[in-house]
Design an enzyme around this catalytic site. Structure first.
Site, PDB file in Angstrom:
ATOM      1  N   GLU A  74      42.296  30.917  45.753  1.00 27.56           N
ATOM      2  CA  GLU A  74      42.537  32.221  47.172  1.00 27.56           C
ATOM      3  C   GLU A  74      41.541  31.517  47.945  1.00 27.56           C
ATOM      4  O   GLU A  74      39.705  31.472  48.412  1.00 27.56           O
ATOM      5  CB  GLU A  74      42.703  33.352  46.985  1.00 27.56           C
ATOM      6  CG  GLU A  74      43.754  33.256  45.816  1.00 27.56           C
ATOM      7  CD  GLU A  74      43.357  34.765  45.362  1.00 27.56           C
ATOM      8  OE1 GLU A  74      44.706  35.271  45.014  1.00 27.56           O
ATOM      9  OE2 GLU A  74      42.420  35.826  45.586  1.00 27.56           O
ATOM     10  N   CYS A  81      36.406  41.699  50.251  1.00 25.69           N
ATOM     11  CA  CYS A  81      35.370  41.505  49.591  1.00 25.69           C
ATOM     12  C   CYS A  81      35.176  41.741  48.142  1.00 25.69           C
ATOM     13  O   CYS A  81      35.394  43.074  48.086  1.00 25.69           O
ATOM     14  CB  CYS A  81      34.103  42.214  50.660  1.00 25.69           C
ATOM     15  SG  CYS A  81      32.206  41.257  49.233  1.00 25.69           S
ATOM     16  N   CYS A 131      38.018  32.396  55.157  1.00 26.58           N
ATOM     17  CA  CYS A 131      37.053  32.162  54.050  1.00 26.58           C
ATOM     18  C   CYS A 131      37.314  31.813  53.238  1.00 26.58           C
ATOM     19  O   CYS A 131      38.502  31.637  52.945  1.00 26.58           O
ATOM     20  CB  CYS A 131      36.904  34.434  53.707  1.00 26.58           C
ATOM     21  SG  CYS A 131      36.149  34.773  52.302  1.00 26.58           S
ATOM     22  N   CYS A 133      28.627  38.922  38.531  1.00 24.33           N
ATOM     23  CA  CYS A 133      27.860  40.089  39.715  1.00 24.33           C
ATOM     24  C   CYS A 133      28.925  40.732  38.954  1.00 24.33           C
ATOM     25  O   CYS A 133      30.607  40.083  38.889  1.00 24.33           O
ATOM     26  CB  CYS A 133      27.989  39.706  41.039  1.00 24.33           C
ATOM     27  SG  CYS A 133      26.999  38.283  41.997  1.00 24.33           S
ATOM     28  N   CYS A 182      32.540  42.243  41.288  1.00 25.67           N
ATOM     29  CA  CYS A 182      32.956  41.282  41.593  1.00 25.67           C
ATOM     30  C   CYS A 182      34.847  40.440  41.019  1.00 25.67           C
ATOM     31  O   CYS A 182      34.057  40.425  39.737  1.00 25.67           O
ATOM     32  CB  CYS A 182      32.317  39.958  42.299  1.00 25.67           C
ATOM     33  SG  CYS A 182      33.371  38.522  42.862  1.00 25.67           S
ATOM     34  N   CYS A 189      33.082  31.463  38.786  1.00 24.78           N
ATOM     35  CA  CYS A 189      31.796  31.492  39.360  1.00 24.78           C
ATOM     36  C   CYS A 189      31.577  32.326  37.627  1.00 24.78           C
ATOM     37  O   CYS A 189      31.944  32.755  37.384  1.00 24.78           O
ATOM     38  CB  CYS A 189      31.524  32.405  40.090  1.00 24.78           C
ATOM     39  SG  CYS A 189      30.060  33.341  40.822  1.00 24.78           S
TER      40      CYS A 189
END
Length: 355
Positions: free
Chosen positions: A108, A346, A121, A132, A135, A128
Site C-alpha cells: 500500500e 502510521c 507515503c 515492531c 505495527c 517487514c
C-alpha cells in the site's frame, strides 16, 4: 507463481547505467539510454512504442524482452480527510515487483494532500523483518523486497502523481533493509536524467539499521527520520526487537557525525502510549538522547491495531511532552493523524494477502 518466461523486465525504475546496458543489448548507441530515460521519467510513456526516437527494429526487440512496467493500483480507499490509500499488486501474470521473501502479499501507498503540499507515503517492502509490535506491517512478517520498479510505480501510477510535492519512505517495510533498490529509486528521483527532484523533497525513515543507514547518509542528501519511540533501551527492545542489534543510543552517536544544521533535516519519530512513554521522565531522557543533534521530534498518536494492548496517550500528556522538549531547546510538534478511518495512518498499513 507465474512462469518467469512470461515476465518481461520493466524499464521503469532503471538507472541510466542500466538503461545503457539495455541500449547496448538492443544494438543502440549509448546516447539512446538518455532518450529512454527522458521518455520514461519526463514524458512518462506507457509503452515502448511511444519511444519514437528509437528505430522500429529496436522497439520491436525491446518489446520482446522489456516493458515500461507501469501497473495501476488495484484498489483505492478514500478517507473523509482527503487521504487516499492505494493498494498495489506485487506480482501478476506478466510482472513481478518482488525479490526474495515468500510473496503472497500486496503493498500500500498513501496520498496525503495538505493545502499546498501533496505527500506520498511509499512502501519499500511487502511486510517487514523488523518485528515492531505496534505495527501491522511488522506483525505480518517478511514477504519480499520491492524492486526499484515497484517503488517508482507507486509514484507514477496514482492519479495525483503530477501533484506530488513530497515523498516519504514511511510505508510498509524498513527501507534500509532493501538498500540497493531504495538507492536506485532515489537516484531515479533526484538525477538530472530522471525526475530531477531536490533531495529536500524526500524523507527516508529507518529504525536505525546502521549497517546500511551509513550508506544512505554518505551517498544521498535526502532527509532522514529515525523511529525512536522510547529513549530507554530495555523499553525500546520490548516493542522494537531491533534495539538489541542497533541500540538507539549508538544510532544517535553515529548521526552526530553528519551535518543536519543546513540543507538536510533529521527527525525523530515518537509514537506515544498512555502510561508507557508519555511522562516527563521520558521527555527528559529523550532530550538527553538527542542532545548535540540538530533534530526535530514528531510526536505521533498511536492508532490501535489487533494484538497490541497499549492505548494512545491523551492530548494533554502529548502537549506536556511537546512543551517539555521545546523548553529544552528541542523542536517538537504533534503530528496530525491522517487516514485513520481507512487504516492508512502510521503503523496501520498491511496490504492484502494472496492465496
Amino acid at each position: 507463481m507465474e512462469n518467469k518466461d512470461t515476465i518481461r523486465r520493466p524499464l521503469l525504475g532503471m538507472t541510466l547505467s542500466e538503461l545503457e546496458t539495455v541500449a547496448a543489448e538492443a544494438g543502440l548507441r549509448k546516447f539512446a539510454a538518455k532518450q529512454m530515460a527522458r521518455r520514461l521519467y519526463v514524458n512518462r510513456v506507457t509503452s515502448i512504442d511511444e519511444m519514437t526516437e528509437l528505430s522500429k527494429p529496436a522497439r520491436e526487440w525491446l518489446n520482446e524482452h522489456y516493458c515500461v512496467g507501469l501497473q495501476a493500483p488495484v484498489k483505492a480507499s478514500h478517507s473523509t480527510d482527503g487521504t487516499v490509500k492505494y493498494l498495489f499488486a506485487t506480482r501478476g501474470k506478466d510482472f513481478d515487483f518482488l525479490t526474495g521473501g515468500r510473496g503472497g502479499r500486496d503493498i500500500e501507498a498513501v496520498y496525503i494532500p495538505d493545502h499546498d503540499r501533496a505527500t506520498l507515503c511509499v512502501s519499500s517492502q511487502a511486510g517487514c523483518r523488523m518485528g515492531c509490535k505496534f505495527c501491522m506491517t511488522g506483525q505480518q512478517g517478511f514477504h519480499g523486497n520491492l524492486t526499484a520498479a515497484g517503488i517508482i510505480n507507486q509514484i507514477f501510477a496514482i492519479p495525483e502523481s503530477s501533484k506530488l510535492t513530497n515523498l516519504v519512505f514511511m510505508g510498509m517495510g524498513e527501507p534500509m533493509d532493501n538498500i540497493d533498490e531504495v538507492m536506485k529509486a532515489l537516484e531515479v528521483l533526484t538525477a538530472p536524467w530522471g525526475l530531477a527532484w531536490s533531495p529536500k523533497r524526500i524523507t527516508v525513515s529507518s529504525i536505525g539499521k546502521l549497517d546500511t543507514l551509513r550508506r544512505l547518509l554518505d551517498e544521498t542528501k535526502v532527509h532522514v527520520a529515525i523511529s525512536v519511540h522510547s529513549p530507554y533501551s530495555k523499553e525500546r527492545e520490548e516493542i522494537m526487537p531491533v534495539e538489541k542489534a542497533f541500540p538507539v543510543s549508538k544510532v544517535m552517536e553515529v548521526l552526530k557525525g553528519y551535518d543536519f544544521a543546513h540543507q538536510r533535516r533529521l527527525s525523530a519519530e515518537y509514537i506515544m502510549w498512555g502510561g508507557v512513554n508519555d511522562d516527563i521522565r521520558h521527555a527528559d531522557a529523550l532530550a538527553r538522547l538527542l542532545r548535540g543533534l540538530d533534530c526535530r521530534v514528531n510526536l505521533i498518536r498511536f492508532h490501535a491495531i489487533p494484538g497490541f494492548n497499549h492505548s494512545t496517550a491523551s492530548q494533554e500528556s502529548m502537549e506536556r511532552f511537546r512543551d517539555r522538549l521545546n523548553d529544552q531547546g528541542i523542536t517538537a510538534t504533534i503530528r496530525t493523524s491522517r487516514g485513520e478511518d481507512i487504516e492508512a495512518a502510521c503503523g496501520m498499513l498491511s496490504g492484502e494477502g494472496k492465496t
